[in-house]
Scaffold this active site. Structure first.
Site, short mmCIF file in Angstrom:
data_model
loop_
_atom_site.label_atom_id
_atom_site.label_comp_id
_atom_site.label_asym_id
_atom_site.label_seq_id
_atom_site.Cartn_x
_atom_site.Cartn_y
_atom_site.Cartn_z
N LYS A 108 9.90 2.88 6.62
CA LYS A 108 9.20 3.13 7.88
C LYS A 108 9.87 2.39 9.04
O LYS A 108 10.01 2.92 10.15
CB LYS A 108 7.73 2.71 7.74
CG LYS A 108 6.90 3.07 8.96
CD LYS A 108 5.42 2.92 8.72
CE LYS A 108 4.62 3.41 9.93
NZ LYS A 108 3.18 3.37 9.71
N PHE A 127 0.84 -1.20 0.00
CA PHE A 127 0.00 0.00 0.00
C PHE A 127 0.88 1.25 0.00
O PHE A 127 1.80 1.37 0.80
CB PHE A 127 -0.92 0.00 1.23
CG PHE A 127 -1.76 1.25 1.32
CD1 PHE A 127 -2.71 1.54 0.35
CD2 PHE A 127 -1.58 2.15 2.36
CE1 PHE A 127 -3.46 2.71 0.41
CE2 PHE A 127 -2.34 3.31 2.43
CZ PHE A 127 -3.28 3.60 1.46
N GLN A 128 0.61 2.15 -0.89
CA GLN A 128 1.35 3.41 -1.05
C GLN A 128 2.84 3.20 -1.29
O GLN A 128 3.67 3.96 -0.82
CB GLN A 128 1.11 4.35 0.13
CG GLN A 128 -0.33 4.84 0.16
CD GLN A 128 -0.58 6.01 1.09
OE1 GLN A 128 0.08 6.14 2.11
NE2 GLN A 128 -1.54 6.85 0.74
N MET A 146 0.17 32.54 -23.09
CA MET A 146 1.35 32.26 -23.91
C MET A 146 1.01 31.25 -25.01
O MET A 146 1.48 31.38 -26.15
CB MET A 146 2.49 31.73 -23.03
CG MET A 146 3.78 31.54 -23.78
SD MET A 146 4.34 33.06 -24.59
CE MET A 146 5.54 33.65 -23.41
C1 LIG Z 1 2.47 22.44 -15.72
C2 LIG Z 1 2.43 23.06 -17.08
N1 LIG Z 1 1.45 22.73 -17.94
C3 LIG Z 1 1.41 23.30 -19.16
C4 LIG Z 1 2.35 24.22 -19.55
C5 LIG Z 1 2.30 24.86 -20.94
N2 LIG Z 1 2.08 26.31 -20.83
C6 LIG Z 1 3.08 27.21 -20.88
S1 LIG Z 1 2.57 28.79 -20.65
C7 LIG Z 1 0.98 28.28 -20.51
C8 LIG Z 1 -0.12 29.30 -20.29
C9 LIG Z 1 -0.04 29.96 -18.97
O1 LIG Z 1 -1.25 30.65 -18.77
P1 LIG Z 1 -1.40 31.72 -17.65
O2 LIG Z 1 -0.97 31.19 -16.34
O3 LIG Z 1 -2.78 32.26 -17.68
O4 LIG Z 1 -0.33 32.83 -18.06
P2 LIG Z 1 -0.29 33.84 -19.31
O5 LIG Z 1 0.54 33.19 -20.38
O6 LIG Z 1 -1.70 34.09 -19.73
O7 LIG Z 1 0.38 35.05 -18.76
C10 LIG Z 1 0.86 26.89 -20.64
C11 LIG Z 1 -0.41 26.14 -20.62
C12 LIG Z 1 3.36 24.50 -18.60
N3 LIG Z 1 4.35 25.36 -18.89
N4 LIG Z 1 3.35 23.94 -17.38
#
Ligand SMILES: Cc1ncc(C[n+]2csc(CCOP(=O)(O)OP(=O)(O)O)c2C)c(N)n1
Length: 581
Positions: free
Chosen positions: A164, A114-115, A480
């Protein structure tokens, strides 16, 4: 000094002896024995987070802000696997953390108990080193070794997985404080001949660049860097990981290189005849298309990790050593060159660089519909909160705008996830930074997407008197990614609209988590809202800055293309005066 204790007690004594004052974590079955003596410790403060990912990023933020090793703790199985992302993040950005995980009893290891998760196997490629401990007598020496490995040479994450039964069994506590690690002897002293060669190249160069990476911050070499820069008169560029290592306001600073670097920094590297790389790693986001990167440059590559040298770009002068020692030795060697009458003349280079700087400064247009500009929000946050403020950024457009529009004047005030680009980093990292630097104002600058990944650590902040401030740059989308869809996917916005200008209500969410929630959607209220947030110091505060959706990050080098293809703004290819535009 020896004493009869349980393995769990030995663990807590070891943390105390290693100087640990804070552990971020969540208990569970396998690690539970360690939580009992934790209750008695007067030296170690345990902060109960809401998700292990938050514990890991908090340990990173603590480490990046203070220079000390950050510590996180989790139970076996899912507790441990929830640490994987921050461990990978710390590995990419060379952040010294020690992650301690409980493991199932040694007799059950390998039975799908488990875990049970093979966290050593899982984290093998993303830790600097990891240990599985099943003998209680090995707990203290392993903790000593873990802190030594995490904090020396090229820093990084070390995981200690303790079964553990080892935590429960009796042992003698012996703390020597030293680690016997045959084969682990990081080279810190650079080779004198290579240093002399680098100094000679600086005298002969016409177009040199000091390319500064996060290693300069890790080595506490900012003061030495400034001396070297001013002695040589060479231009300096600081990577995303090195912002603050050299003041933005310094006349020799060209800014950040890379995909969203300044035209002057990107082009200086492209046209350089000599690149002195100090604690940087020729990351693909910096080089762009590698085989077109800096075609005429001789490369001096100094790094504490020999594996980095010639990994991406072949070094003409490899230097293995600690950045502070490398830079200090370079200063002496350059002085010797000057005394011998040899000094580089960079006058024509500076004329060229200043022309690029003047013609293509960082800048942005204000939205013409009167809505809030995200860049302006960040610029005002920096101006109002001042140069000592620590900013922890999320990942996305807001991260790049924060890199551009915060005045980075001091080392260790800029925390972000550079190598991994981990959404969800900023709130817990800000929490860790605030714990390590309680007297300093700490702002998380987050996107509305990132914020929805780890905002629950605001509950941790509210309950533990960790009054961070969070600026949510709310453009309602995964900005982005949306920017790439705008530019490269014909504005087909597949799954990037978050609707977060409506749901969730970040002000109510902040309130529900024991924080003050504010909202600003009008430029006229911007300064007053920031000042209001600055005055709240008894609770965390979240400001929902509702900003224009279509703002983009410029300059930009499209992924996979050459840095020569940099666009200063949409459809604006800089005129380099070489007939190529
Ligand atoms: C954990 C994770 N999932 C997906 C991505 C791909 N990704 C890079 S930037 C981004 C958008 C970020 O959106 P937001 O936080 O609203 O910031 P903004 O770009 O709008 O300033 C994504 C989905 C990532 N870098 N990290």
């Amino acid at each position: 000094m020896t004493e009869q204790v349980t393995g769990a007690q030995a663990l807590i004594r070891s943390l105390e002896a290693a100087g640990v004052d804070t552990v971020f974590g969540i208990p569970g079955g396998a690690i539970l024995p360690a939580y009992d003596p934790m209750l008695d410790s007067t030296k170690v403060r345990h902060i109960l987070v809401r998700h292990e990912q938050g514990a890991g990023h908090a340990a990173e933020g603590y480490a990046q802000a203070t220079g000390r090793v950050g510590v996180c703790m989790a139970t076996s199985g899912p507790g441990a696997t929830n640490l994987v992302t921050p461990i990978a993040d710390a590995h990419m950005d060379s952040v010294p953390i020690v992650a301690i995980t409980g493991q199932v009893a040694s007799s059950s290891i390998g039975t799908d108990a488990f875990q049970e998760a093979d966290i050593c196997g899982i984290t093998m490629p993303i830790t600097k080193h990891n240990f599985l401990v099943t003998d209680p007598a090995e707990i203290a020496p392993t903790i000593a070794a873990a802190f030594h490995v995490a904090s020396t040479g090229r820093p990084g994450p070390v995981l200690v997985d303790i079964s553990k039964d080892a935590l429960q069994a009796a042992t003698e506590f012996v703390w020597t404080g030293t680690a016997e690690l045959p084969g682990y002897r990081p080279v810190t002293r650079p080779h004198a001949k290579q240093i002399r060669e680098a100094a000679r190249l600086l005298s002969e160069a016409k177009q040199p660049v000091l390319y500064v990476g996060g290693g300069v911050l890790k080595a506490h070499a900012s003061a030495e860097l400034r001396i070297l820069a001013e002695l040589t008169g060479a231009p300096v560029i600081t990577t995303l990981m090195a912002l603050g290592a050299f003041p933005d306001s310094h006349p020799q600073h060209l800014g950040m290189p890379g995909m969203h670097g300044t035209v002057a920094a990107v082009t200086a590297l492209q046209r350089a005849d000599l690149i002195i790389s100090l604690g940087a790693r020729f990351d693909d986001r910096v080089t762009g298309k590698l085989d077109t990167f800096a075609p005429n440059a001789t490369i001096v590559h100094a790094d504490i990790d020999p594996a980095e040298i010639s990994k991406n770009r072949v070094a003409d002068v490899p230097i293995v050593g600690d950045a502070r020692e490398v830079i200090a030795d370079l200063v002496v060697a350059v002085q010797a060159e000057h005394e011998a009458g040899r000094r580089g003349d960079y006058t024509a280079w500076w004329e060229q660089l200043n022309d690029w700087r003047d013609r293509y400064p960082l800048g942005y247009d204000l939205p013409d519909d009167g809505t809030l500009s995200p860049q302006l929000v960040i610029e005002r946050l920096s101006a109002i909160s001042g140069p000592d403020t620590i900013f922890a950024s999320g990942v996305g457009q807001h991260q790049m705008w924060a890199a551009h529009y915060i005045d980075h004047e001091k080392p260790y005030t800029w925390l972000n996830s550079g190598g991994a680009g981990t959404m969800g980093y900023s709130v817990p990292a800000a929490m860790g930074a605030k714990v390590g630097m309680p007297e300093t104002t700490v702002w998380a600058i987050d996107g509305d997407g990132c914020f929805q990944m780890t905002n629950q650590e605001l509950v941790t902040c509210a309950l533990n008197n960790i009054p961070i401030k969070v600026a949510v740059i709310n453009n309602g989308s995964l900005g982005m990614v949306r920017q790439w869809q705008t530019l490269f996917y014909n504005q087909r916005y597949s799954n990037t609209d978050l609707h977060s200008k409506h749901i969730p209500d970040f002000v109510k969410l902040a309130d529900a988590m024991g924080c003050v929630g504010l909202r600003c959607d009008n430029p006229d209220d911007l300064d007053a809202t920031i000042k209001q947030a600055m005055e709240i110091n008894d609770r965390p505060v979240v400001v929902d800055f509702v900003v224009h959706q279509d703002a983009m990050v410029w300059p930009m080098v499209a992924a996979g293309t050459s840095n020569d293809e940099i666009l200063a703004a949409r459809d604006v290819r800089p005129d380099f005066g070489d007939g190529e535009e």
